[in-house]
Design a protein around this motif. Structure first.
Motif, PDB file in Angstrom:
ATOM      1  N   MET A  95       0.820  -1.201   0.000  1.00 18.26           N
ATOM      2  CA  MET A  95       0.000   0.000   0.000  1.00 18.26           C
ATOM      3  C   MET A  95       0.860   1.260   0.000  1.00 18.26           C
ATOM      4  SD  MET A  95      -0.955   2.591   2.403  1.00 18.26           S
ATOM      5  CE  MET A  95      -0.915   1.809   4.016  1.00 18.26           C
ATOM      6  N   ALA A  96       1.864   1.305   0.895  1.00 22.71           N
ATOM      7  CA  ALA A  96       2.597   2.547   1.130  1.00 22.71           C
ATOM      8  C   ALA A  96       3.556   2.907   0.002  1.00 22.71           C
ATOM      9  CB  ALA A  96       3.363   2.435   2.456  1.00 22.71           C
ATOM     10  N   VAL A  97       4.219   1.916  -0.588  1.00 25.54           N
ATOM     11  CA  VAL A  97       5.228   2.232  -1.610  1.00 25.54           C
ATOM     12  C   VAL A  97       4.611   2.946  -2.817  1.00 25.54           C
ATOM     13  CG1 VAL A  97       6.849   1.236  -3.263  1.00 25.54           C
ATOM     14  CG2 VAL A  97       6.860   0.469  -0.887  1.00 25.54           C
ATOM     15  N   PRO A  98       3.563   2.400  -3.447  1.00 32.21           N
ATOM     16  CA  PRO A  98       2.990   3.142  -4.587  1.00 32.21           C
ATOM     17  C   PRO A  98       2.326   4.450  -4.165  1.00 32.21           C
ATOM     18  CG  PRO A  98       1.673   1.189  -4.088  1.00 32.21           C
ATOM     19  CD  PRO A  98       2.918   1.077  -3.274  1.00 32.21           C
TER      20      PRO A  98
ATOM     21  N   MET B  40      -8.548   9.048   0.560  1.00 32.95           N
ATOM     22  CA  MET B  40      -8.237   7.747   1.140  1.00 32.95           C
ATOM     23  C   MET B  40      -8.493   7.746   2.644  1.00 32.95           C
ATOM     24  SD  MET B  40      -4.585   5.710   1.463  1.00 32.95           S
ATOM     25  CE  MET B  40      -4.066   6.799   2.812  1.00 32.95           C
ATOM     26  N   GLN B  41      -8.035   8.791   3.324  1.00 31.82           N
ATOM     27  CA  GLN B  41      -8.219   8.850   4.776  1.00 31.82           C
ATOM     28  C   GLN B  41      -9.702   8.925   5.145  1.00 31.82           C
ATOM     29  OE1 GLN B  41      -5.902   8.111   6.559  1.00 31.82           O
ATOM     30  NE2 GLN B  41      -3.958   9.075   6.047  1.00 31.82           N
ATOM     31  N   MET B  42     -10.459   9.667   4.377  1.00 37.88           N
ATOM     32  CA  MET B  42     -11.883   9.769   4.676  1.00 37.88           C
ATOM     33  C   MET B  42     -12.598   8.431   4.442  1.00 37.88           C
ATOM     34  SD  MET B  42     -12.458  12.780   5.852  1.00 37.88           S
ATOM     35  CE  MET B  42     -10.832  12.613   6.600  1.00 37.88           C
ATOM     36  N   LEU B  43     -12.267   7.767   3.350  1.00 36.92           N
ATOM     37  CA  LEU B  43     -12.900   6.486   3.049  1.00 36.92           C
ATOM     38  C   LEU B  43     -12.460   5.401   4.020  1.00 36.92           C
ATOM     39  CD1 LEU B  43     -12.799   6.461  -0.863  1.00 36.92           C
ATOM     40  CD2 LEU B  43     -14.753   6.893   0.634  1.00 36.92           C
TER      41      LEU B  43
ATOM     42  N   PRO C 269      12.037  11.129 -17.744  1.00 34.52           N
ATOM     43  CA  PRO C 269      10.959  11.149 -18.747  1.00 34.52           C
ATOM     44  C   PRO C 269       9.862  10.170 -18.363  1.00 34.52           C
ATOM     45  CG  PRO C 269      12.901  10.019 -19.597  1.00 34.52           C
ATOM     46  CD  PRO C 269      13.304  10.611 -18.287  1.00 34.52           C
ATOM     47  N   MET C 270       8.676  10.699 -18.128  1.00 37.12           N
ATOM     48  CA  MET C 270       7.582   9.862 -17.652  1.00 37.12           C
ATOM     49  C   MET C 270       6.266  10.576 -17.893  1.00 37.12           C
ATOM     50  SD  MET C 270       6.935   8.489 -13.753  1.00 37.12           S
ATOM     51  CE  MET C 270       8.403   7.492 -13.809  1.00 37.12           C
ATOM     52  N   SER C 271       5.248   9.849 -18.269  1.00 39.05           N
ATOM     53  CA  SER C 271       3.920  10.421 -18.400  1.00 39.05           C
ATOM     54  C   SER C 271       3.438  10.928 -17.053  1.00 39.05           C
ATOM     55  CB  SER C 271       2.947   9.357 -18.927  1.00 39.05           C
ATOM     56  OG  SER C 271       1.609   9.789 -18.756  1.00 39.05           O
ATOM     57  N   GLN C 272       2.768  12.070 -17.045  1.00 39.40           N
ATOM     58  CA  GLN C 272       2.287  12.629 -15.785  1.00 39.40           C
ATOM     59  C   GLN C 272       1.222  11.748 -15.140  1.00 39.40           C
ATOM     60  OE1 GLN C 272       0.140  16.290 -16.250  1.00 39.40           O
ATOM     61  NE2 GLN C 272      -0.873  15.622 -18.137  1.00 39.40           N
ATOM     62  N   TRP C 273       0.635  10.853 -15.937  1.00 43.78           N
ATOM     63  CA  TRP C 273      -0.414  10.005 -15.376  1.00 43.78           C
ATOM     64  C   TRP C 273       0.141   8.793 -14.642  1.00 43.78           C
ATOM     65  CZ3 TRP C 273      -4.902  12.102 -14.936  1.00 43.78           C
ATOM     66  CH2 TRP C 273      -5.314  13.061 -15.858  1.00 43.78           C
ATOM     67  N   ALA C 274       1.376   8.384 -14.951  1.00 42.43           N
ATOM     68  CA  ALA C 274       1.937   7.197 -14.304  1.00 42.43           C
ATOM     69  C   ALA C 274       2.104   7.386 -12.790  1.00 42.43           C
ATOM     70  CB  ALA C 274       3.263   6.818 -14.956  1.00 42.43           C
ATOM     71  N   PRO C 275       2.734   8.490 -12.316  1.00 39.76           N
ATOM     72  CA  PRO C 275       2.836   8.682 -10.866  1.00 39.76           C
ATOM     73  C   PRO C 275       1.467   8.804 -10.200  1.00 39.76           C
ATOM     74  CG  PRO C 275       4.367  10.124 -12.020  1.00 39.76           C
ATOM     75  CD  PRO C 275       3.464   9.540 -13.057  1.00 39.76           C
ATOM     76  N   PHE C 276       0.554   9.505 -10.855  1.00 42.81           N
ATOM     77  CA  PHE C 276      -0.781   9.666 -10.270  1.00 42.81           C
ATOM     78  C   PHE C 276      -1.483   8.312 -10.175  1.00 42.81           C
ATOM     79  CE2 PHE C 276      -5.300  10.959 -10.353  1.00 42.81           C
ATOM     80  CZ  PHE C 276      -5.289  11.827  -9.266  1.00 42.81           C
ATOM     81  N   GLY C 277      -1.306   7.470 -11.200  1.00 45.19           N
ATOM     82  CA  GLY C 277      -1.907   6.139 -11.169  1.00 45.19           C
ATOM     83  C   GLY C 277      -1.355   5.300 -10.036  1.00 45.19           C
ATOM     84  N   LEU C 278      -0.043   5.404  -9.768  1.00 44.24           N
ATOM     85  CA  LEU C 278       0.550   4.679  -8.648  1.00 44.24           C
ATOM     86  C   LEU C 278      -0.090   5.086  -7.327  1.00 44.24           C
ATOM     87  CD1 LEU C 278       4.388   4.626  -9.430  1.00 44.24           C
ATOM     88  CD2 LEU C 278       2.882   2.649  -9.173  1.00 44.24           C
ATOM     89  N   THR C 279      -0.253   6.393  -7.136  1.00 48.96           N
ATOM     90  CA  THR C 279      -0.839   6.872  -5.894  1.00 48.96           C
ATOM     91  C   THR C 279      -2.287   6.426  -5.751  1.00 48.96           C
ATOM     92  OG1 THR C 279       0.637   8.770  -5.679  1.00 48.96           O
ATOM     93  CG2 THR C 279      -1.511   8.969  -4.634  1.00 48.96           C
ATOM     94  N   VAL C 280      -3.036   6.454  -6.835  1.00 49.11           N
ATOM     95  CA  VAL C 280      -4.424   5.990  -6.791  1.00 49.11           C
ATOM     96  C   VAL C 280      -4.470   4.510  -6.411  1.00 49.11           C
ATOM     97  CG1 VAL C 280      -6.478   5.535  -8.186  1.00 49.11           C
ATOM     98  CG2 VAL C 280      -5.305   7.730  -8.378  1.00 49.11           C
TER      99      VAL C 280
ATOM    100  N   GLY D  19      -2.191   2.831  -4.639  1.00 46.40           N
ATOM    101  CA  GLY D  19      -1.853   2.721  -3.217  1.00 46.40           C
ATOM    102  C   GLY D  19      -3.002   3.145  -2.330  1.00 46.40           C
ATOM    103  N   ALA D  20      -3.704   4.213  -2.715  1.00 49.03           N
ATOM    104  CA  ALA D  20      -4.848   4.677  -1.928  1.00 49.03           C
ATOM    105  C   ALA D  20      -5.968   3.645  -1.921  1.00 49.03           C
ATOM    106  CB  ALA D  20      -5.346   6.007  -2.486  1.00 49.03           C
ATOM    107  N   ALA D  21      -6.196   3.016  -3.074  1.00 47.64           N
ATOM    108  CA  ALA D  21      -7.233   1.986  -3.155  1.00 47.64           C
ATOM    109  C   ALA D  21      -6.898   0.819  -2.231  1.00 47.64           C
ATOM    110  CB  ALA D  21      -7.389   1.509  -4.590  1.00 47.64           C
ATOM    111  N   MET D  22      -5.624   0.440  -2.193  1.00 52.17           N
ATOM    112  CA  MET D  22      -5.199  -0.622  -1.287  1.00 52.17           C
ATOM    113  C   MET D  22      -5.402  -0.198   0.166  1.00 52.17           C
ATOM    114  SD  MET D  22      -4.356  -3.168  -3.112  1.00 52.17           S
ATOM    115  CE  MET D  22      -3.686  -4.132  -1.772  1.00 52.17           C
ATOM    116  N   GLY D  23      -5.109   1.056   0.458  1.00 54.84           N
ATOM    117  CA  GLY D  23      -5.302   1.545   1.820  1.00 54.84           C
ATOM    118  C   GLY D  23      -6.748   1.486   2.257  1.00 54.84           C
TER     119      GLY D  23
END
Length: 293
Positions: free
Chosen positions: A13-16, A44-47, A92-103, A105-109
């Motif tokens: 959960m925490a790493v992504p 995530m915290q609210m859910l 070099p990385m799509s701006q959506w890749a980091p955001f997808g990782l966080t989403v 991780g939040a879903a796992m949380g």
């Protein structure tokens, strides 16, 4: 699925979750991008139901504090990535890749770590383990004076854990018991947090040693005063190791016979859930439920 509170389970959960803003900063994203990440952290915290711990704080004030906190946390992670970018150049990385990782991780949380004031002891366990490392494994009595650093106690616990991890998975009690007895001789009941921090990590010999340590009346008595024993035992409910299961049943039976406090037992609903895979637990579920009602 990885055990819920194991290091690997928490890392899933925490790493992504935190890698997202770090990678965003490393890829050269604008600072304004921290706000979408902070919104995911906040949601995530609210859910998870974290507002249940606001106590007497008003709802508006709590939401404001939570929002600012998430912005600060994301800002620190983003700043770390941005600092690395200044050294290595932008990744070099799509701006959506980091955001997808966080989403992710939040879903796992949300899925795995719903806040429960009676059962969600992840951070309590982490604090206890950290305190144990910093102080050389303090006494278990919450009302005792602040412990002084104890290098000898720290060394004894490290020595015991190294010996346990080096044993094969089919180690017998004859192999384990001398290590556990030496630990108790060296630190008494104060090795509880050191062993607890290592259980449910894929080492049946460590899990079994933890339960054998609790076989000592002095250790068991002090452990029941910590408020963490039930959580520790719940981590072992899904162990596939026959020896660990046998010792866990003996430990639960002893605690029941000694009228241990409710928080010395795993939550009754978790015991009932484990019965499907471990029928030998069935006689204990109702007795534990009776203690905890």
């Amino acid at each position: 699925m990885l055990p819920k509170y194991s290091r690997a389970g928490v890392a899933m959960m925490a790493v992504p979750l935190y890698a997202g803003p770090v990678l965003a900063g490393l890829s050269g994203a604008r600072w304004s991008q921290i706000f979408p990440f902070a919104a995911v952290f906040f949601l995530m915290q609210m859910l998870r139901g974290i507002d249940a711990k606001r106590g007497s704080m008003g709802q508006t004030a709590f939401l404001l504090v939570m929002g600012v906190t998430q912005i600060l946390v994301v800002g620190i992670a983003f700043g770390l990535g941005h600092g690395l970018m200044l050294i290595t150049g932008p990744l070099p990385m799509s701006q959506w890749a980091p955001f997808g990782l966080t989403v992710f991780g939040a879903a796992m949380g949300v899925a795995r770590y719903k806040y429960d004031p009676d059962q969600d002891q992840l951070f309590d366990m982490a604090d206890a383990a950290t305190e144990a490392i910093e102080t050389g494994f303090p006494v278990l009595d919450d009302h005792a004076d602040d412990p002084q650093p104890n290098p000898a106690g720290h060394l004894a616990c490290d020595t015991a854990l190294s010996a346990l991890w080096s044993l094969p998975e089919d180690a017998t009690l004859q192999d384990l018991d001398p290590i556990v007895q030496n630990l108790e001789t060296a630190v008494g009941a104060n090795g509880f947090h050191a062993l607890m921090a290592e259980i449910d990590e894929g080492s049946p010999q460590v899990d079994l040693a933890f339960l054998r340590y609790l076989a000592s009346p002095a250790v068991r008595h002090d452990a029941t005063q910590t408020g963490e024993l039930g959580f520790a035992l719940s981590c072992l409910l899904e162990s596939p190791h026959a020896g660990v299961r046998h010792e866990l049943i003996l430990t639960l039976l002893t605690l029941l016979d000694e009228n241990a406090p409710p928080d010395a037992f795993p939550p009754a609903d978790e015991v009932r859930s484990a019965v499907a895979q471990w029928p030998d637990l069935a006689p204990f579920a109702d007795r534990i439920a009776a203690v905890q009602t």
